[in-house]
Motif scaffolding. Structure first.
Motif, PDB file in Angstrom:
ATOM      1  N   VAL A 200      14.204  37.640  32.069  1.00  0.00           N
ATOM      2  CA  VAL A 200      15.650  37.814  32.120  1.00  0.00           C
ATOM      3  C   VAL A 200      16.120  38.750  31.017  1.00  0.00           C
ATOM      4  CG1 VAL A 200      16.414  35.885  30.653  1.00  0.00           C
ATOM      5  CG2 VAL A 200      17.759  36.539  32.638  1.00  0.00           C
ATOM      6  N   TYR A 201      15.425  38.754  29.882  1.00  0.00           N
ATOM      7  CA  TYR A 201      15.732  39.709  28.809  1.00  0.00           C
ATOM      8  C   TYR A 201      15.613  41.134  29.340  1.00  0.00           C
ATOM      9  CZ  TYR A 201      15.311  42.103  24.259  1.00  0.00           C
ATOM     10  OH  TYR A 201      15.469  42.953  23.180  1.00  0.00           O
ATOM     11  N   GLU A 202      14.509  41.407  30.036  1.00  0.00           N
ATOM     12  CA  GLU A 202      14.288  42.770  30.537  1.00  0.00           C
ATOM     13  C   GLU A 202      15.298  43.137  31.609  1.00  0.00           C
ATOM     14  OE1 GLU A 202      10.630  45.654  32.070  1.00  0.00           O
ATOM     15  OE2 GLU A 202      10.257  43.533  31.591  1.00  0.00           O
ATOM     16  N   ARG A 203      15.621  42.179  32.496  1.00  0.00           N
ATOM     17  CA  ARG A 203      16.598  42.468  33.544  1.00  0.00           C
ATOM     18  C   ARG A 203      17.975  42.742  32.954  1.00  0.00           C
ATOM     19  NH1 ARG A 203      14.224  38.039  36.214  1.00  0.00           N
ATOM     20  NH2 ARG A 203      16.047  36.727  35.746  1.00  0.00           N
ATOM     21  N   ALA A 204      18.376  41.937  31.985  1.00  0.00           N
ATOM     22  CA  ALA A 204      19.738  42.044  31.443  1.00  0.00           C
ATOM     23  C   ALA A 204      19.910  43.218  30.486  1.00  0.00           C
ATOM     24  CB  ALA A 204      20.109  40.743  30.736  1.00  0.00           C
ATOM     25  N   SER A 205      18.855  43.557  29.745  1.00  0.00           N
ATOM     26  CA  SER A 205      18.983  44.622  28.740  1.00  0.00           C
ATOM     27  C   SER A 205      18.467  45.963  29.226  1.00  0.00           C
ATOM     28  CB  SER A 205      18.234  44.232  27.469  1.00  0.00           C
ATOM     29  OG  SER A 205      16.826  44.215  27.694  1.00  0.00           O
ATOM     30  N   GLY A 206      17.682  45.946  30.297  1.00  0.00           N
ATOM     31  CA  GLY A 206      17.127  47.197  30.802  1.00  0.00           C
ATOM     32  C   GLY A 206      15.874  47.649  30.090  1.00  0.00           C
ATOM     33  N   GLN A 207      15.357  46.828  29.189  1.00  0.00           N
ATOM     34  CA  GLN A 207      14.116  47.160  28.487  1.00  0.00           C
ATOM     35  C   GLN A 207      13.388  45.872  28.122  1.00  0.00           C
ATOM     36  OE1 GLN A 207      15.411  49.412  25.110  1.00  0.00           O
ATOM     37  NE2 GLN A 207      16.656  47.764  24.275  1.00  0.00           N
ATOM     38  N   PRO A 208      12.067  45.930  28.009  1.00  0.00           N
ATOM     39  CA  PRO A 208      11.325  44.712  27.703  1.00  0.00           C
ATOM     40  C   PRO A 208      11.565  44.235  26.278  1.00  0.00           C
ATOM     41  CG  PRO A 208       9.854  46.616  27.716  1.00  0.00           C
ATOM     42  CD  PRO A 208      11.176  47.102  28.226  1.00  0.00           C
ATOM     43  N   PHE A 209      11.310  42.960  26.056  1.00  0.00           N
ATOM     44  CA  PHE A 209      11.397  42.407  24.706  1.00  0.00           C
ATOM     45  C   PHE A 209      10.404  43.143  23.804  1.00  0.00           C
ATOM     46  CE2 PHE A 209       9.765  39.376  21.539  1.00  0.00           C
ATOM     47  CZ  PHE A 209      10.950  39.069  20.873  1.00  0.00           C
ATOM     48  N   PRO A 210      10.824  43.558  22.586  1.00  0.00           N
ATOM     49  CA  PRO A 210       9.936  44.343  21.722  1.00  0.00           C
ATOM     50  C   PRO A 210       8.701  43.555  21.296  1.00  0.00           C
ATOM     51  CG  PRO A 210      11.927  43.693  20.541  1.00  0.00           C
ATOM     52  CD  PRO A 210      12.152  43.355  21.975  1.00  0.00           C
ATOM     53  N   GLN A 211       7.543  44.104  21.584  1.00  0.00           N
ATOM     54  CA  GLN A 211       6.283  43.453  21.255  1.00  0.00           C
ATOM     55  C   GLN A 211       5.701  43.939  19.928  1.00  0.00           C
ATOM     56  OE1 GLN A 211       4.759  40.924  22.878  1.00  0.00           O
ATOM     57  NE2 GLN A 211       6.517  40.816  24.271  1.00  0.00           N
ATOM     58  N   ASN A 212       6.372  44.878  19.281  1.00  0.00           N
ATOM     59  CA  ASN A 212       5.946  45.345  17.960  1.00  0.00           C
ATOM     60  C   ASN A 212       6.725  44.570  16.899  1.00  0.00           C
ATOM     61  OD1 ASN A 212       5.740  46.750  15.473  1.00  0.00           O
ATOM     62  ND2 ASN A 212       5.188  48.642  16.555  1.00  0.00           N
ATOM     63  N   PRO A 213       6.063  43.709  16.111  1.00  0.00           N
ATOM     64  CA  PRO A 213       6.785  42.895  15.120  1.00  0.00           C
ATOM     65  C   PRO A 213       7.579  43.718  14.104  1.00  0.00           C
ATOM     66  CG  PRO A 213       4.645  41.934  15.525  1.00  0.00           C
ATOM     67  CD  PRO A 213       4.659  43.263  16.228  1.00  0.00           C
TER      68      PRO A 213
END
Length: 493
Positions: A200-213
């Protein structure tokens, strides 16, 4: 882990400070040499607690310097500013941000030179991603903790950094939990919840959740600095006469996990009762929870009795810490703490807000105990009037006691009258003239009183004069004391 990365750390950048970093003792903040104007009130008191030997997780601080203008705020998100401090933190903890075997997770908190409780943003669990899940599981042996922490991070980061509505994530949580308490969710359900939140993060923001800490950390620092201009923060400063120019510092601290199981939890407390001044710890504590659960009012906190019964060693340590804080700061303290697997960690302290009745008793008791001088006691009580020490109650016209319709924890002292507002929007509605019936004399409505099951610090922007609720009152206690105390007691003519 690559130990060689810990050697030859470059010097710290300007206005970047260390707290409790054993690897660089000489570089740690000296509270006597660095002012609250430079590192903020919260970090300054953390440094004092660390110097006292209290259990404070190590941290580094980006000074208020970085909140002065847009260019400095942008610079603060660069690894070039905080990279050296992060290496010192990694060396102290033996963990590294983004490491797949020993990942370091971080909290990112605001901290202005004056206390503004609950007014700015906080992000917890920074550093957790798909690649570091296995490492956190290896460290803790607790799959429920891992997936609970990851789902929390995705939801909070999405709301604060990516501007995804919080309701989106709450809907997913409700879909998994139904009417059950979220504490009953097992690790498989929390894993499913995390995957739903990521989607849902990706759908709502248009980008995936950042995987780089490191990207997560940069985003968290940026949003905490921007929260200086949140409406509730601006409203609070306006009411309390706080200058917009002082800015906020950012404290980046090693995470401790109150959601690690039955011998863990998070709490807030006062070293003495803030209502009547009795010399006893006054504590709200949530088992198996993170600090945001306590101050947000999402769950019903418990008093100290259960904490003392189930973890007597922790309770004894907390009492000792409270006594140490009072001796160091010379006043009643309002503190936050976390317990992870039976170990106590102190996360914040500040002078506690109190009622006039409590102010009088605390000053006199501390004088008797030798904590403060007679001159200090007189200074703290000189503005107390006899009227302020009178207890007020409401009675029926015939003098009989009224039967309460409901009970709640009052977050401000005194007596208030007016329409009950159940949300911020209603509390913001202008006052109006009203009458019981067309023939009755018109009277002025006495304003709105914010009352609901959960009281939140966001309600400050609603300009409600009084607040009460079954949850969140302890968090509001600290907030309300900084506002105009008379507002909670006044009655319009």
């Amino acid at each position: 882990m690559n130990e060689r990365a810990f050697h030859g750390t470059p010097p710290l950048c300007e206005s970047v400070y260390l707290i409790g970093c054993k690897a660089a003792q000489s570089a740690n903040v000296d509270p006597a040499r660095v002012s609250t104007d430079e590192i903020g009130f919260k970090a300054h008191n953390l440094a004092r607690m660390a110097n006292l030997g209290l259990p404070v997780p190590p941290a580094f601080v980006l000074g208020t310097h970085y909140c002065r203008d847009a260019d400095l705020r942008k610079a603060s998100t660069s690894n070039a500013v905080w990279g050296s401090a992060l290496q010192e933190l990694e060396q102290t903890t033996g963990k590294r941000l983004g490491d797949t075997r020993q990942p370091l997770l971080l909290s990112v908190r605001s901290g202005a030179p004056v206390s503004m409780p609950g007014m700015m943003d906080t992000l917890l669990n920074i550093g957790l991603c798909d690649a570091t899940i296995a490492g956190l599981l290896r460290q803790t042996g607790n799959p429920r903790l891992v997936w609970d922490t990851y789902s929390r991070l995705v939801a909070s980061y999405g709301e604060l950094v990516a501007n995804v509505p919080a309701k989106v994530f709450e809907t997913e949580r409700e879909a998994i939990a139904g009417k059950r308490d979220e504490q009953t969710l097992d690790f498989a359900e929390l894993r499913e919840l995390t995957h739903r939140c990521l989607a849902v993060y990706e759908r709502a923001s248009g980008q995936p959740f950042p995987q780089n800490p490191q990207h997560q950390l940069a985003g968290a620092i940026g949003v905490v600095l921007r929260s200086w201009q949140l409406p509730k923060a601006v409203a609070y400063r306006s009411r309390c006469g706080i200058s917009d120019a002082i800015g906020t510092a950012v404290t980046i601290q090693a995470m401790v996990f109150g959601n690690a199981g039955g011998r863990s939890g998070a709490g807030v407390g006062f070293t003495r009762d803030p209502v009547n001044g009795e010399p006893n710890l006054w504590v709200d504590f949530l088992f198996n929870a993170q600090g945001e659960d306590v101050v947000s009012g999402r769950r019903s906190a418990r008093g100290h009795q259960e904490l003392a019964r189930t973890m007597p060693v922790v309770w004894a340590s907390l009492r000792d810490a409270a006594a140490t804080l009072e001796r160091e700061f010379g006043d009643m303290q309002d503190f936050e703490f976390t317990v992870q697997d039976g170990c106590l960690y102190m996360l914040q302290t500040r002078n506690g807000k109190r009622t006039p009745e409590a102010a009088a008793r605390i000053a006199l008791d501390m004088l008797d105990e030798g904590i403060i001088t007679a001159a200090t006691a007189r200074e703290r009580t000189t503005e107390l009037s006899p009227a302020a020490l009178v207890r007020t109650c409401i009675a029926a016209p015939d003098g009989r006691s009224l039967i309460p319709l409901a009970h709640a924890a009052s977050a401000t002292s005194g007596v208030a009258m007016g329409e009950i507002a159940l949300d911020e929007a209603r509390a913001r509605t202008p006052r109006r003239w009203c009458g019981c019936d067309p023939g009755a004399p018109r009277r002025r409505d006495r304003g709105h009183r914010c009352s609901r099951h959960c009281v939140r610090t966001a309600d400050a922007a609603g300009r409600a004069d009084f607040a009460c609720g079954c949850r969140g009152a302890a968090a509001w206690q600290g907030l309300s004391g900084g506002l105009h105390d008379a507002a909670a007691r006044r009655a319009d003519p």
